[in-house]
Write an enzyme that holds these catalytic residues in place. Structure first.
Site, PDB file in Angstrom:
ATOM      1  N   SER A   1       0.837  -1.192   0.000  1.00 16.51           N
ATOM      2  CA  SER A   1       0.000   0.000   0.000  1.00 16.51           C
ATOM      3  C   SER A   1       0.873   1.244   0.000  1.00 16.51           C
ATOM      4  O   SER A   1       2.089   1.152   0.033  1.00 16.51           O
ATOM      5  CB  SER A   1      -0.892   0.003   1.241  1.00 16.51           C
ATOM      6  OG  SER A   1      -0.095   0.235   2.387  1.00 16.51           O
ATOM      7  N   LYS A   2       0.222   2.363  -0.030  1.00 15.30           N
ATOM      8  CA  LYS A   2       0.942   3.643  -0.106  1.00 15.30           C
ATOM      9  C   LYS A   2       2.003   3.755   0.988  1.00 15.30           C
ATOM     10  O   LYS A   2       3.037   4.369   0.786  1.00 15.30           O
ATOM     11  CB  LYS A   2      -0.019   4.833   0.038  1.00 15.30           C
ATOM     12  CG  LYS A   2      -1.380   4.638  -0.570  1.00 15.30           C
ATOM     13  CD  LYS A   2      -1.375   4.703  -2.079  1.00 15.30           C
ATOM     14  CE  LYS A   2      -2.721   4.264  -2.631  1.00 15.30           C
ATOM     15  NZ  LYS A   2      -3.076   2.856  -2.314  1.00 15.30           N
ATOM     16  N   ARG A   3       1.694   3.165   2.114  1.00 14.41           N
ATOM     17  CA  ARG A   3       2.637   3.226   3.234  1.00 14.41           C
ATOM     18  C   ARG A   3       4.012   2.691   2.858  1.00 14.41           C
ATOM     19  O   ARG A   3       5.012   3.068   3.433  1.00 14.41           O
ATOM     20  CB  ARG A   3       2.125   2.399   4.419  1.00 14.41           C
ATOM     21  CG  ARG A   3       1.018   3.020   5.213  1.00 14.41           C
ATOM     22  CD  ARG A   3       0.749   2.230   6.477  1.00 14.41           C
ATOM     23  NE  ARG A   3       0.473   0.830   6.212  1.00 14.41           N
ATOM     24  CZ  ARG A   3       1.322  -0.165   6.482  1.00 14.41           C
ATOM     25  NH1 ARG A   3       2.484   0.095   7.031  1.00 14.41           N
ATOM     26  NH2 ARG A   3       0.998  -1.409   6.211  1.00 14.41           N
ATOM     27  N   HIS A   4       4.032   1.769   1.916  1.00 11.93           N
ATOM     28  CA  HIS A   4       5.303   1.158   1.523  1.00 11.93           C
ATOM     29  C   HIS A   4       6.042   1.966   0.475  1.00 11.93           C
ATOM     30  O   HIS A   4       7.078   1.559  -0.001  1.00 11.93           O
ATOM     31  CB  HIS A   4       5.047  -0.245   0.977  1.00 11.93           C
ATOM     32  CG  HIS A   4       4.399  -1.154   1.962  1.00 11.93           C
ATOM     33  ND1 HIS A   4       3.053  -1.454   1.914  1.00 11.93           N
ATOM     34  CD2 HIS A   4       4.889  -1.805   3.030  1.00 11.93           C
ATOM     35  CE1 HIS A   4       2.764  -2.263   2.920  1.00 11.93           C
ATOM     36  NE2 HIS A   4       3.848  -2.483   3.605  1.00 11.93           N
ATOM     37  N   GLY A   5       5.486   3.127   0.131  1.00 10.53           N
ATOM     38  CA  GLY A   5       6.111   3.917  -0.913  1.00 10.53           C
ATOM     39  C   GLY A   5       5.303   3.815  -2.187  1.00 10.53           C
ATOM     40  O   GLY A   5       4.089   3.697  -2.130  1.00 10.53           O
TER      41      GLY A   5
END
Length: 491
Positions: free
Chosen positions: A251-255
């Site tokens: 997800s976005k959290r991972h970049g």
RNA sequence: GCCGGUAUCGUCUAGGGGUCAGGACACGUGGUUCUCAGCCACGGGACCGGGGUUCGAAUCCCCGUACCGGUACCA
């Protein structure tokens, strides 16, 4: 007739790397077997879909080189390829299901369903639709119809076990008791995902459904629908998901998660394709760097592993570096040039370029820099000292290499030698630098490092002699003299 | 909870009843060298746990555990 496969993204976001990989596998399968790759846009969710997203997805696919034989812009005999334009078909199919006794109208309110579910949840149990509307007395139905009560259409799940052979996971069986009478057509007359995929896959004569693992549990519903609609089920292949470094769904959290983002960050499409192909799939041998042609030749669904895969950016970086190292100069330069232009570095060249063909010079620069770049965007910084005459000195570089006693004299001597050097080529420049160091009784390294800082301002650069030659005599001498002056003022 | 899937170095993976369990990224060491990068060489590092079956299990079976997914009038 080869297989017919499809990629069916919903335009509620940009092309996700997970989706891109599914598309890649599907495309590889089609190309490997001389089949047809169909692109279908699942935009039934009008609220969340947008044409911008569609454009982004098409761009992403094109960038990766995944061309579709049928679909948006390409057309084809099984269109339209946008679900939003196929609503009549879904409604007709739903009506057919009702007529055939495979489905029934449901007048239950969402409130009631929600309450039942909540109630069950409180007891720690799962609630399944209780078929309340299956046996509604005719007069009750008439009454509801008279007031035009909203009605959905539910599929009547038969009590038979469904089983199928997944091309990746093998045989999978489901107990029908775990499947409730799901809605196929909502009360607003829009189909649910289950109905629309199946209807479309039937209409588009899809032979193999290659999709994400997250649909594995939905497959029995789809198989039931294929049967009820009188169609044969396609072969299913459920590919595992892509996870982030923490093994959670990417997800976005991972970049970055969209291919557009990777493109922007300076990754080459070939590297991206190669990397994605190897995430969850293996040719069965030790090959890693593979061209698209090789990928097509070696691809098979059997080569796809069963487990989820972590997206390893470090390996992507390495692979991209490999592609940068191997790309023909012309292509690499063409890819880098726009970035230099955006950074205001090109065209913006010194006097030397008046007499040299600019593109040949740029090619040499790009060639010199390429082993140092893992992403295209890095070229901008690497190239800066060559494309601007304002040398920015790194403080550490100055500390380490320009604080040698008597350095001003050494550099001045080198400048003097180089000023008249002709031709200004690598062997001569090297000889001049080493010769000057020897004459002055200092180690060549000292002069080399000082010169590097003088001309690039940096601690690290490509081989110094190559740098000087590329920079040209005038700019080299000018930068050396600038440092001579600097050192003179300082002391 | 229930249903389904998966499990080999930190990561991506090959393999598969008897192998020194192979490769790649990352990491470490050395070499090349004017620096960095690159390149080359070498090195450390894995079969989730427990039971079975078997002469022999990492491989086959069962159980457990962990993780992922599904469990909607989302897709």
């Amino acid at each position: 007739m080869g297989p017919r496969v499809r990629f069916a993204p919903s335009p509620t976001g940009y092309l996700h790397v997970g989706g891109a990989r599914t598309a890649l596998f599907t495309w590889l399968y089609a190309r490997r077997h001389g089949g047809t790759f169909v692109l279908r846009i699942e935009d039934t969710d009008v609220e969340r879909s947008s044409t911008d997203m569609v454009a982004g997805i098409l761009d992403g696919l094109r960038w990766l080189g995944l061309d579709w034989d049928e679909g948006p812009e390409a057309g084809g005999p099984h269109g339209p390829y946008f679900q939003s334009e196929r609503l009549v078909r879904y409604r007709a199919a739903a009506a057919r299901l009702v007529a055939g006794g495979h489905a029934y109208y449901c007048y239950c309110s969402t409130e009631r369903l929600r309450d039942e579910r909540e109630k069950a949840e409180q007891c720690g149990e799962a609630w399944q639709y209780d078929r309340a509307c299956l046996a509604l007395p005719p007069e009750r139905i008439a009454k509801l119809e008279a007031v035009a009560a909203p009605r959905a259409i539910r599929f009547k799940v038969p009590a038979t076990r469904t089983a199928f052979d997944d091309a990746i996971h093998g045989r999978i069986e489901f107990d029908p008791r775990g499947i409730e009478d799901f809605v196929v057509l909502r009360s607003d007359k829009y189909p649910t995902y289950h109905l629309s995929v199946v209807v479309d896959d039937v209409d588009m004569a899809i032979s193999h459904v290659i999709r994400g693992d997250d649909h594995l549990s939905n497959t029995p519903k789809h198989i039931l629908l294929f049967e009820a609609l009188g169609a044969t089920s396609p072969v299913f292949a459920h590919v595992p998901l892509i996870l982030g470094a923490d093994k959670k769904r990417l997800s976005k959290r991972h970049g970055a998660t969209s291919v557009t983002e990777y493109r922007r960050q300076g990754y080459l499409p070939g590297a991206m394709v190669n990397f994605l192909a190897l995430l969850g799939w293996s040719p069965g041998d030790d090959r890693e760097l593979m061209s698209v042609t090789e990928l097509i030749e070696s691809f098979s669904l059997e080569g796809i592993g069963g487990g989820n895969a972590v997206f390893n950016t470090e390996k992507l970086d390495w692979m991209n570096g490999q592609y940068i190292a191997r790309l023909p100069v012309e292509e690499l330069t063409a890819a880098v040039a726009p970035l230099l232009i955006d950074a205001g570095l090109w065209p913006n060249v010194g006097v030397d370029l008046q007499v040299r063909p600019a593109d040949a010079w740029l090619h040499r620069l790009v060639d010199l820099l390429r082993p140092r770049a893992k992403r295209l965007t890095e070229f901008v910084d690497l190239a800066r000292p060559f494309l601007t005459d304002t040398v920015e000195y790194e403080p550490e570089a100055v500390d380490q290499h320009l604080s040698v006693p008597g350095l001003g004299g050494h550099v001045a001597a080198l400048a003097a030698t180089l000023r008249t050097l002709d031709p200004f080529d690598e062997p001569r420049v090297e000889a001049a630098v080493r010769g000057t160091a020897a004459e002055r009784g200092i180690k060549a390294g000292v002069l080399i490092h000082a010169t590097r800082v003088a001309v690039t301002g940096r601690l690290a650069s490509p081989g110094l002699f190559e740098v000087l030659v590329l920079l040209g005599r005038e700019r080299t001498v000018e930068r050396l003299e600038r440092v001579v002056n600097l050192l003179a003022t300082r002391t």
